[in-house]
Design an enzyme around this catalytic site. Structure first.
Site, mmCIF file in Angstrom:
data_model
loop_
_atom_site.group_PDB
_atom_site.id
_atom_site.type_symbol
_atom_site.label_atom_id
_atom_site.label_comp_id
_atom_site.label_asym_id
_atom_site.label_seq_id
_atom_site.Cartn_x
_atom_site.Cartn_y
_atom_site.Cartn_z
ATOM 1 N N ASP A 70 0.874 -1.171 0.000
ATOM 2 C CA ASP A 70 0.000 0.000 0.000
ATOM 3 C C ASP A 70 0.912 1.222 0.000
ATOM 4 O O ASP A 70 2.090 1.120 0.333
ATOM 5 C CB ASP A 70 -0.878 -0.013 1.271
ATOM 6 C CG ASP A 70 -1.789 1.211 1.372
ATOM 7 O OD1 ASP A 70 -2.175 1.754 0.324
ATOM 8 O OD2 ASP A 70 -2.101 1.623 2.501
ATOM 9 N N SER A 71 0.342 2.370 -0.333
ATOM 10 C CA SER A 71 1.110 3.611 -0.225
ATOM 11 C C SER A 71 1.524 3.878 1.225
ATOM 12 O O SER A 71 2.483 4.593 1.464
ATOM 13 C CB SER A 71 0.278 4.776 -0.737
ATOM 14 O OG SER A 71 -0.920 4.864 0.000
ATOM 15 N N TYR B 260 -0.531 8.277 -2.290
ATOM 16 C CA TYR B 260 -0.561 8.176 -3.752
ATOM 17 C C TYR B 260 -1.797 8.883 -4.319
ATOM 18 O O TYR B 260 -1.817 9.271 -5.474
ATOM 19 C CB TYR B 260 -0.628 6.710 -4.208
ATOM 20 C CG TYR B 260 0.612 5.864 -4.028
ATOM 21 C CD1 TYR B 260 1.767 6.348 -3.413
ATOM 22 C CD2 TYR B 260 0.637 4.543 -4.502
ATOM 23 C CE1 TYR B 260 2.894 5.546 -3.260
ATOM 24 C CE2 TYR B 260 1.763 3.736 -4.362
ATOM 25 C CZ TYR B 260 2.888 4.235 -3.739
ATOM 26 O OH TYR B 260 3.993 3.434 -3.597
ATOM 27 N N GLY B 261 -2.816 9.031 -3.478
ATOM 28 C CA GLY B 261 -4.167 9.366 -3.948
ATOM 29 C C GLY B 261 -4.354 10.699 -4.629
ATOM 30 O O GLY B 261 -5.368 10.937 -5.273
ATOM 31 N N CYS C 84 -4.212 -1.200 -2.106
ATOM 32 C CA CYS C 84 -4.341 0.248 -2.228
ATOM 33 C C CYS C 84 -5.235 0.480 -3.431
ATOM 34 O O CYS C 84 -4.935 0.020 -4.538
ATOM 35 C CB CYS C 84 -2.952 0.847 -2.454
ATOM 36 S SG CYS C 84 -2.949 2.594 -2.921
ATOM 37 N N ASN C 85 -6.352 1.155 -3.216
ATOM 38 C CA ASN C 85 -7.279 1.377 -4.315
ATOM 39 C C ASN C 85 -6.678 2.248 -5.408
ATOM 40 O O ASN C 85 -6.896 2.012 -6.591
ATOM 41 C CB ASN C 85 -8.561 2.032 -3.797
ATOM 42 C CG ASN C 85 -9.489 1.030 -3.135
ATOM 43 O OD1 ASN C 85 -10.357 0.483 -3.789
ATOM 44 N ND2 ASN C 85 -9.300 0.764 -1.856
ATOM 45 N N THR C 86 -5.899 3.270 -4.996
ATOM 46 C CA THR C 86 -5.317 4.168 -5.995
ATOM 47 C C THR C 86 -4.366 3.406 -6.908
ATOM 48 O O THR C 86 -4.443 3.508 -8.131
ATOM 49 C CB THR C 86 -4.572 5.317 -5.284
ATOM 50 O OG1 THR C 86 -5.480 5.987 -4.406
ATOM 51 C CG2 THR C 86 -4.020 6.303 -6.290
ATOM 52 N N GLU D 53 -6.000 9.121 9.698
ATOM 53 C CA GLU D 53 -4.616 9.026 10.180
ATOM 54 C C GLU D 53 -4.421 9.766 11.500
ATOM 55 O O GLU D 53 -3.516 9.459 12.266
ATOM 56 C CB GLU D 53 -3.651 9.528 9.115
ATOM 57 C CG GLU D 53 -3.751 8.679 7.853
ATOM 58 C CD GLU D 53 -2.458 8.459 7.115
ATOM 59 O OE1 GLU D 53 -1.548 9.277 7.255
ATOM 60 O OE2 GLU D 53 -2.367 7.434 6.410
ATOM 61 N N CYS E 296 -11.194 2.813 -0.662
ATOM 62 C CA CYS E 296 -9.870 3.208 -0.165
ATOM 63 C C CYS E 296 -9.619 2.315 1.033
ATOM 64 O O CYS E 296 -10.506 2.161 1.878
ATOM 65 C CB CYS E 296 -9.858 4.683 0.240
ATOM 66 S SG CYS E 296 -8.366 5.194 1.124
ATOM 67 N N THR E 297 -8.431 1.730 1.117
ATOM 68 C CA THR E 297 -8.205 0.750 2.189
ATOM 69 C C THR E 297 -8.143 1.380 3.577
ATOM 70 O O THR E 297 -8.140 0.682 4.582
ATOM 71 C CB THR E 297 -6.940 -0.102 1.923
ATOM 72 O OG1 THR E 297 -5.852 0.752 1.593
ATOM 73 C CG2 THR E 297 -7.188 -1.066 0.783
ATOM 74 N N HIS E 298 -8.105 2.713 3.647
ATOM 75 C CA HIS E 298 -8.234 3.363 4.954
ATOM 76 C C HIS E 298 -9.674 3.276 5.493
ATOM 77 O O HIS E 298 -9.894 3.276 6.699
ATOM 78 C CB HIS E 298 -7.902 4.848 4.855
ATOM 79 C CG HIS E 298 -6.459 5.191 4.986
ATOM 80 N ND1 HIS E 298 -5.558 4.989 3.980
ATOM 81 C CD2 HIS E 298 -5.750 5.734 6.010
ATOM 82 C CE1 HIS E 298 -4.370 5.415 4.377
ATOM 83 N NE2 HIS E 298 -4.457 5.870 5.603
#
Lengths: 282, 282
Positions: free
Chosen positions: A15-16, A47-48, A78-80, A157, A189-191
């Site tokens: 992931d980023s 990255y987004g 990571c979706n982006t 975050e 988004c994985t967040h």
């Protein structure tokens, strides 16, 4: 390497940053015997809000580091990076590479009754229209309504999972989608799974939330089984974590919330060119 | 190169992204004849939540690109890079390199009557205690109260300058400093001058805001004069802008608010190692 030996190699996940640990949690739950090597590119996150060329370059470099660790399969958690770099990754690498978009799209189509699906993600993910394409490839009759939510990652975050500011921003982003009568919302988004409860509170019980982390883990199970790559060891798998920068304050929050109990974090340097090694003497 | 020829070279200015354009604005106002070359490392922004080694490495690479452009002087228009990488930059490069911390510290000491100074910035800037050291080197009797404000940059980049969410976050960050009776507040991030009016509304008239962009520009004037490096051309200077990633949505907002009228943005690639050029065949 024979398939039997390859089966004993770890799954590489990247992931980023830290958000992809939600995918690690989901994979560990489904595949407790697999060894996992997670690499978060925290030196260059996020990255987004970056462009396709940058995201492709970073994804190739990070996937390269994972193959160097002997990964039998790479998960782009990571979706982006999934939305923008997956085709290029498939061109370059021969091992299976799984993104989060396709499985999320499949789940969304399966859940939606009224064929009105919302997608939230980073600017880059939404601008790529990757979910829209993936969903409409499965069912062209589905209407996809997308919304970039650039402030959600910083809020997550900061650990502000149910802060009034987070709820206000969620209404700002989601009320227009609710007004458009979506019955399914993809957390693209994985967040975002870390914010699932708060999002559920804002959108109400009528809207199904599709968690791309869970669905991606399901796809990993299928690919390992179909390729004969399942680890048959009689012990629980390990989890190794490496980051490209050491000081991510969000790491501890994610580790705690996801109950991963990560004891040690390694560092991997993704080196830039050393232009500065030749100082110019004026 | 003679000093006369060097004087005709541009001033190089860099930031992790777009925020440093506030310093460009301030330098253009004071030095309209100077040519300016601005480089924003948007492919790797933000620097503010990364570690010292990463920030040093990035700063060396970007300063290297600016010396390759022939910069006669480099301005580190980023508080995080100034706080963490300036000593390393001075070790490597022989041209003058000016950060934003020292001039901001001097201005804060000059303005404060009660010797209670607040500093706001990124996590990395605040953790470095660079302002505290710089202020107390000038006057050890000054008490410095620092507050990391990690959400302000994302809010500014969304253009939410006077949104209710921004005001709520400002109260969250600043009320404790106000309660500690600071009479001076250093805006220790080059993004923050874009939020100056809103911050002034939150802290009230009694607290002086120190804008690190303005003070840094003043220091550039001094260094050019002392080194005989002033451009004496009889024409307005040009402004060239390059970014390491093409897709920064904040760029247009900053250009408009700062009235810079940037017509063209170049791209410079800071290349990572090409590990991915050797795909692993399983």
């Amino acid at each position: 390497m024979s398939n039997l030996n390859r089966a004993e190699q770890p799954i590489g996940i990247f992931d980023s940053g830290i958000g992809g640990l939600t995918v690690v949690r989901a994979i560990k739950d489904l595949l407790p015997k697999e060894d996992l090597f997670y690499l978060g590119d925290t030196a260059r996150l996020p990255y987004g809000n970056k462009d396709r060329l940058t995201i492709e370059r970073y994804s190739l470099e990070i996937a390269g580091l994972l193959t160097a660790e002997g990964a039998k399969l790479v998960v782009v958690a990571c979706n982006t990076a999934s939305a923008l770099a997956l085709p290029r990754l498939h061109e370059v690498f021969r091992i299976p590479i799984i993104g989060v978009i396709e499985s999320g799209a499949r789940a969304a189509v399966a859940h939606s009754r009224n064929r009105r699906v919302g997608v939230i993600g980073t600017r880059a993910t939404v601008a790529s229209r990757a979910y829209e394409r993936a969903i409409q490839t499965i069912d062209p009759a589905v209407t996809v309504l997308s919304q970039a939510c650039p402030l959600l990652v910083p809020l997550i975050e900061e650990g502000m999972f149910d802060h009034s500011v987070t709820i206000e921003m969620l209404h700002h982003y989601l009320d227009p989608l609710i007004a458009e009568r979506i019955d399914t919302l993809v957390l693209g988004c994985t967040h975002y799974p870390l914010l699932k409860k708060t999002i559920a509170g804002v959108v109400g019980d009528e809207i199904v939330l599709v968690d791309s982390a869970e669905n991606c883990a399901g796809q990993v199970v299928e690919v390992l089984r179909d390729g004969g790559l399942e680890n048959r060891a009689e012990r629980p798998g390990y989890l190794e974590v490496a980051l490209t920068d050491s000081s991510n304050p969000f790491f501890k929050t994610a580790d705690r919330v996801l109950e991963l109990n990560i004891s040690r974090v390694q560092t991997r340097i993704v080196q830039g060119v050393t232009l500065a090694a030749t100082p110019v003497v004026p």
